[in-house]
Design an enzyme around this catalytic site. Structure first.
Site, PDB file in Angstrom:
ATOM      1  N   SER A 105       0.829  -1.156   0.140  1.00  0.00           N
ATOM      2  CA  SER A 105       0.153  -0.054   0.223  1.00  0.00           C
ATOM      3  C   SER A 105       0.949   1.197  -0.064  1.00  0.00           C
ATOM      4  O   SER A 105       2.130   1.184   0.611  1.00  0.00           O
ATOM      5  CB  SER A 105      -0.927   0.022   1.127  1.00  0.00           C
ATOM      6  N   TYR A 120      -1.892  -0.177  10.212  1.00  0.00           N
ATOM      7  CA  TYR A 120      -2.031  -0.597   8.817  1.00  0.00           C
ATOM      8  C   TYR A 120      -0.676  -0.336   7.888  1.00  0.00           C
ATOM      9  O   TYR A 120      -0.315  -1.380   7.039  1.00  0.00           O
ATOM     10  CB  TYR A 120      -3.272   0.213   8.158  1.00  0.00           C
TER      11      TYR A 120
END
Length: 215
Positions: A105, A120
């Site tokens: 990501s 995350y």
């Protein structure tokens, strides 16, 4: 959702089998691997995989000061620990000369930092680093390993977050050079390329697929 995916693959002339898996529950992996073995044998008459895509998705938002140990463990288990040990379990079935793509990501990149996503982003950063180690260790088998870092992309992550909160789309699109957020197919085409012969001389790389998010 699984039936929809299988139907979409079959409509394109392909063959698909959908097997449920929670990457945060490592105790279920032996049974899952047994299901993979049966699917390979029964559907494709083979015992080997040619590619593996680790695309685990789970998102929780909390500032560092409010992140609980339970949330920390849930995210790390699903996004990093699970894919790590699932890959370990499936490696004996991955053919020499095959390919692995790990989905990271832009949350792990300097331009993608957003308050509330420290765990995350850290987990996805771990995936990116792990990718390079896998590429080094699996190189002698001719197995290529790369990661892909999507930017803001319309997926089911966050319980279909962009559909539930459409007001989030415009500012993210405005921060993207190509003027929109990503769609699943945008990232899927990059993954397909890295799995294909076209990506045969690429390994150990993190490919940003974000439409120029943060430029």
């Amino acid at each position: 959702m699984r039936r929809t995916t299988v139907a979409a693959v079959e409509a394109l002339g392909g063959t698909a089998v959908a097997l449920p898996l929670d990457t945060g529950r490592l105790e279920t992996f032996p049974d899952f691997v047994a299901q993979v073995d049966r699917a390979l044998s029964d559907t494709w008459r083979t015992g080997t995989l040619t590619g593996l895509v680790n695309n685990a998705g789970l998102s929780r938002s909390a500032p560092v000061t409010e992140t609980t140990e339970a949330v920390f463990d849930e995210l790390l288990d699903a996004l990093f620990k699970g894919p790590y040990f699932l890959t370990q379990a499936l490696l004996p079935r991955l053919a020499d000369g095959g390919a692995i793509v790990n989905v990271g990501s832009t949350s792990a990149h300097p331009g993608g930092i957003s308050s509330g996503y420290s765990v995350y982003g850290a987990a996805k950063g771990a995936v990116e680093v792990w990718t390079r180690y896998l590429a080094k260790e699996l190189g002698p088998r001719g197995i290529r390993v790369n990661s892909v870092a999507p930017g803001p992309t319309r997926t089911r992550l966050g319980d279909d977050g962009f559909d539930r909160y459409p007001e989030l789309v415009a500012p993210l699109a405005a921060s993207t050079a190509l003027g929109r957020i990503g769609e699943g197919a945008d990232v899927g085409r990059v993954i397909a390329f890295l799995l294909s012969e076209g990506g045969s001389w690429i390994t150990g790389e993190d490919v940003t697929a974000s439409g120029g998010f943060g430029l």
